[in-house]
Design an enzyme around this catalytic site. Structure first.
Site, PDB file in Angstrom:
ATOM      1  N   GLU A 288      -4.870  -4.625  10.830  1.00 44.84           N
ATOM      2  CA  GLU A 288      -3.807  -3.636  10.979  1.00 44.84           C
ATOM      3  C   GLU A 288      -4.029  -2.855  12.275  1.00 44.84           C
ATOM      4  O   GLU A 288      -4.801  -1.876  12.292  1.00 44.84           O
ATOM      5  CB  GLU A 288      -3.815  -2.654   9.806  1.00 44.84           C
ATOM      6  CG  GLU A 288      -3.559  -3.289   8.461  1.00 44.84           C
ATOM      7  CD  GLU A 288      -3.014  -2.279   7.456  1.00 44.84           C
ATOM      8  OE1 GLU A 288      -1.958  -2.556   6.885  1.00 44.84           O
ATOM      9  OE2 GLU A 288      -3.631  -1.214   7.275  1.00 44.84           O
TER      10      GLU A 288
ATOM     11  N   GLY B  39       3.329   2.288  10.713  1.00 40.00           N
ATOM     12  CA  GLY B  39       4.353   3.314  10.538  1.00 40.00           C
ATOM     13  C   GLY B  39       5.132   3.636  11.796  1.00 40.00           C
ATOM     14  O   GLY B  39       5.820   4.658  11.852  1.00 40.00           O
TER      15      GLY B  39
ATOM     16  N   GLU C   5      -6.435   4.867   8.104  1.00 42.84           N
ATOM     17  CA  GLU C   5      -6.162   6.269   7.778  1.00 42.84           C
ATOM     18  C   GLU C   5      -7.380   6.927   7.139  1.00 42.84           C
ATOM     19  O   GLU C   5      -7.622   8.121   7.332  1.00 42.84           O
ATOM     20  CB  GLU C   5      -4.921   6.350   6.870  1.00 42.84           C
ATOM     21  CG  GLU C   5      -3.653   6.078   7.681  1.00 42.84           C
ATOM     22  CD  GLU C   5      -2.499   5.486   6.895  1.00 42.84           C
ATOM     23  OE1 GLU C   5      -2.534   5.513   5.653  1.00 42.84           O
ATOM     24  OE2 GLU C   5      -1.563   4.984   7.545  1.00 42.84           O
TER      25      GLU C   5
ATOM     26  N   HIS D 125      -9.289   1.371   5.295  1.00 47.82           N
ATOM     27  CA  HIS D 125      -7.994   1.555   5.954  1.00 47.82           C
ATOM     28  C   HIS D 125      -8.167   2.525   7.127  1.00 47.82           C
ATOM     29  O   HIS D 125      -8.942   3.486   7.037  1.00 47.82           O
ATOM     30  CB  HIS D 125      -6.968   2.087   4.953  1.00 47.82           C
ATOM     31  CG  HIS D 125      -5.571   2.013   5.481  1.00 47.82           C
ATOM     32  ND1 HIS D 125      -5.079   2.928   6.394  1.00 47.82           N
ATOM     33  CD2 HIS D 125      -4.581   1.120   5.268  1.00 47.82           C
ATOM     34  CE1 HIS D 125      -3.833   2.589   6.704  1.00 47.82           C
ATOM     35  NE2 HIS D 125      -3.506   1.501   6.032  1.00 47.82           N
TER      36      HIS D 125
ATOM     37  N   ASN E  47       0.874  -1.181   0.000  1.00 45.85           N
ATOM     38  CA  ASN E  47       0.000   0.000   0.000  1.00 45.85           C
ATOM     39  C   ASN E  47       0.905   1.223   0.000  1.00 45.85           C
ATOM     40  O   ASN E  47       1.501   1.551   1.017  1.00 45.85           O
ATOM     41  CB  ASN E  47      -0.891  -0.030   1.250  1.00 45.85           C
ATOM     42  CG  ASN E  47      -1.713   1.245   1.405  1.00 45.85           C
ATOM     43  OD1 ASN E  47      -1.771   2.073   0.495  1.00 45.85           O
ATOM     44  ND2 ASN E  47      -2.330   1.398   2.572  1.00 45.85           N
ATOM     45  N   TRP E  48       1.002   1.859  -1.151  1.00 44.51           N
ATOM     46  CA  TRP E  48       1.930   3.000  -1.278  1.00 44.51           C
ATOM     47  C   TRP E  48       1.377   4.266  -0.629  1.00 44.51           C
ATOM     48  O   TRP E  48       2.077   5.278  -0.545  1.00 44.51           O
ATOM     49  CB  TRP E  48       2.238   3.254  -2.763  1.00 44.51           C
ATOM     50  CG  TRP E  48       3.265   2.297  -3.320  1.00 44.51           C
ATOM     51  CD1 TRP E  48       3.624   1.078  -2.792  1.00 44.51           C
ATOM     52  CD2 TRP E  48       4.063   2.473  -4.497  1.00 44.51           C
ATOM     53  NE1 TRP E  48       4.595   0.497  -3.577  1.00 44.51           N
ATOM     54  CE2 TRP E  48       4.884   1.320  -4.626  1.00 44.51           C
ATOM     55  CE3 TRP E  48       4.162   3.480  -5.449  1.00 44.51           C
ATOM     56  CZ2 TRP E  48       5.800   1.167  -5.680  1.00 44.51           C
ATOM     57  CZ3 TRP E  48       5.072   3.328  -6.502  1.00 44.51           C
ATOM     58  CH2 TRP E  48       5.881   2.183  -6.603  1.00 44.51           C
ATOM     59  N   LYS E  49       0.112   4.250  -0.222  1.00 45.84           N
ATOM     60  CA  LYS E  49      -0.498   5.444   0.385  1.00 45.84           C
ATOM     61  C   LYS E  49      -0.270   6.657  -0.536  1.00 45.84           C
ATOM     62  O   LYS E  49      -0.320   6.503  -1.745  1.00 45.84           O
ATOM     63  CB  LYS E  49       0.033   5.647   1.806  1.00 45.84           C
ATOM     64  CG  LYS E  49      -0.097   4.352   2.632  1.00 45.84           C
ATOM     65  CD  LYS E  49       0.189   4.513   4.088  1.00 45.84           C
ATOM     66  CE  LYS E  49       0.034   3.165   4.799  1.00 45.84           C
ATOM     67  NZ  LYS E  49       0.190   3.239   6.233  1.00 45.84           N
TER      68      LYS E  49
ATOM     69  N   SER F 290       4.008  -2.169  10.231  1.00 40.51           N
ATOM     70  CA  SER F 290       5.454  -2.284  10.439  1.00 40.51           C
ATOM     71  C   SER F 290       6.031  -3.640  10.046  1.00 40.51           C
ATOM     72  O   SER F 290       6.961  -4.133  10.698  1.00 40.51           O
ATOM     73  CB  SER F 290       5.815  -1.935  11.900  1.00 40.51           C
ATOM     74  OG  SER F 290       5.508  -0.574  12.171  1.00 40.51           O
TER      75      SER F 290
ATOM     76  N   GLY G 291       3.082  -1.106   4.193  1.00 41.97           N
ATOM     77  CA  GLY G 291       3.132   0.299   3.828  1.00 41.97           C
ATOM     78  C   GLY G 291       4.531   0.724   3.438  1.00 41.97           C
ATOM     79  O   GLY G 291       4.996   0.483   2.325  1.00 41.97           O
ATOM     80  N   GLY G 292       5.249   1.357   4.378  1.00 46.79           N
ATOM     81  CA  GLY G 292       6.550   1.959   4.096  1.00 46.79           C
ATOM     82  C   GLY G 292       7.532   1.036   3.393  1.00 46.79           C
ATOM     83  O   GLY G 292       8.241   1.451   2.462  1.00 46.79           O
TER      84      GLY G 292
HETATM   85  P1  13P Z   1       3.479   0.363   7.543  1.00 46.58           P
HETATM   86  O1  13P Z   1       3.925  -0.951   6.903  1.00 46.58           O
HETATM   87  O2  13P Z   1       4.206   1.556   7.004  1.00 46.58           O
HETATM   88  O3  13P Z   1       3.455   0.261   9.023  1.00 46.58           O
HETATM   89  O4  13P Z   1       1.942   0.585   7.062  1.00 46.58           O
HETATM   90  C1  13P Z   1       1.039  -0.458   7.200  1.00 46.58           C
HETATM   91  C2  13P Z   1      -0.198  -0.086   6.483  1.00 46.58           C
HETATM   92  O5  13P Z   1      -0.940   0.792   6.919  1.00 46.58           O
HETATM   93  C3  13P Z   1      -0.500  -0.781   5.223  1.00 46.58           C
HETATM   94  O6  13P Z   1      -1.802  -0.533   4.794  1.00 46.58           O
END
Ligand code: 13P
Length: 250
Positions: free
Chosen positions: A167, A173, A99, A97, A12-14, A212, A233-234
């Site tokens: 999640e 993050g 967020e 999600h 997920n590149w956000k 993470s 994510g990251g």
């Molecule tokens: P991180 O891997 O950066 O913690 O993000 C997880 C995430 O929200 C994937 O949707």
């Protein structure tokens, strides 16, 4: 991970990525080429979906979207429907999600409508659930996740059209993750809850862990019973890191 559920690792590149990021996609496709043990998907920002889908056609990397509107079309300035995501080449859509739940006040009922929209467009819905740190500290994690599942799952789900991602909000993050025992317990709870709500279809639905996940912890986390892959994510932004995660399945 179960033999009957093919694992999938989704990036997920956000709100990250420009046309110049195509080089990372190319490197991910090269790394995934020899991997038949797990599926790999990248969900870039909407601006990159069509271009990435064209580049990734015929490769082992599928392209997904991060959100959609629940209507097919209409007067919704700035929004994008599931049908449009499909038209651009997306194979799946992340919905709910944390967020989006936090930034846009998305409630379970809207998450459910968006998941139904993904299905209506012939796409896989990746439905996210997760508790906050305060909720976990208060011993409410299972109640919260159970409630999110009750409100967010469409009535009709199949092993093919639905993926559920757990999640924990406090692990996103932050570099912090739950213990392996806590992840195992929550995934077991989620599968049992989905089975209670929707029957044995739950046994075939993939449950992903997100929060993470890194190359250094992927092997142990993705090796847990009832963890059928990861939502990353990251560490999905750079091919070297992402390949170090999905590579644990090869
Ligand atoms: P991180 O891997 O950066 O913690 O993000 C997880 C995430 O929200 C994937 O949707």
């Amino acid at each position: 991970m179960s033999q009957s559920r093919q694992p999938i690792v989704i990036g997920n590149w956000k709100m990250n990525g420009l046309e110049a990021s195509a080089g990372e996609l190319n490197a991910m496709m090269a790394a995934a080429a020899g991997n038949s043990a797990c599926k790999v998907m990248v969900c870039p920002p909407t601006t990159l979906i069509a271009g990435f889908a064209a580049k990734a056609a015929g490769s082992k990397v599928a392209i997904g979207a991060q959100d959609c509107h629940d209507a097919v079309s209409g007067a919704h300035t700035g929004d994008i429907s599931a049908e449009m995501m499909a038209d651009a080449g997306a194979a799946a859509i992340i919905v709910g999600h944390s967020e989006r739940r936090a930034d846009h006040g998305e409630a379970d009922s809207l998450v459910c409508s968006k998941a139904e929209a993904a299905h209506r467009a012939g796409l896989v819905a990746i439905i996210c659930v997760g508790e906050t740190e305060a909720q976990r500290d208060a011993g409410q994690a299972e109640d919260i996740i159970g409630g999110q599942l009750e409100g967010s799952l469409p009535a009709e789900i199949t092993a093919e059209n639905t993926i559920i991602a757990y999640e924990p909000v406090w692990a996103i993050g932050t570099g912090r993750t739950p213990t392996l025992e806590d992840i195992e317990a929550m995934h077991s709870f989620i599968r049992g809850k989905v089975q209670a709500l929707r029957g044995d279809v739950a046994l075939g639905i993939r449950l992903l862990y997100g929060g993470s996940v890194k190359p250094g912890n992927a092997k142990e986390i993705l090796g847990i019973e009832d963890v059928d892959g990861g939502l990353v994510g990251g560490a999905s932004l750079k091919a070297e890191d992402f390949a170090g995660i999905f590579g644990v399945f090869s």
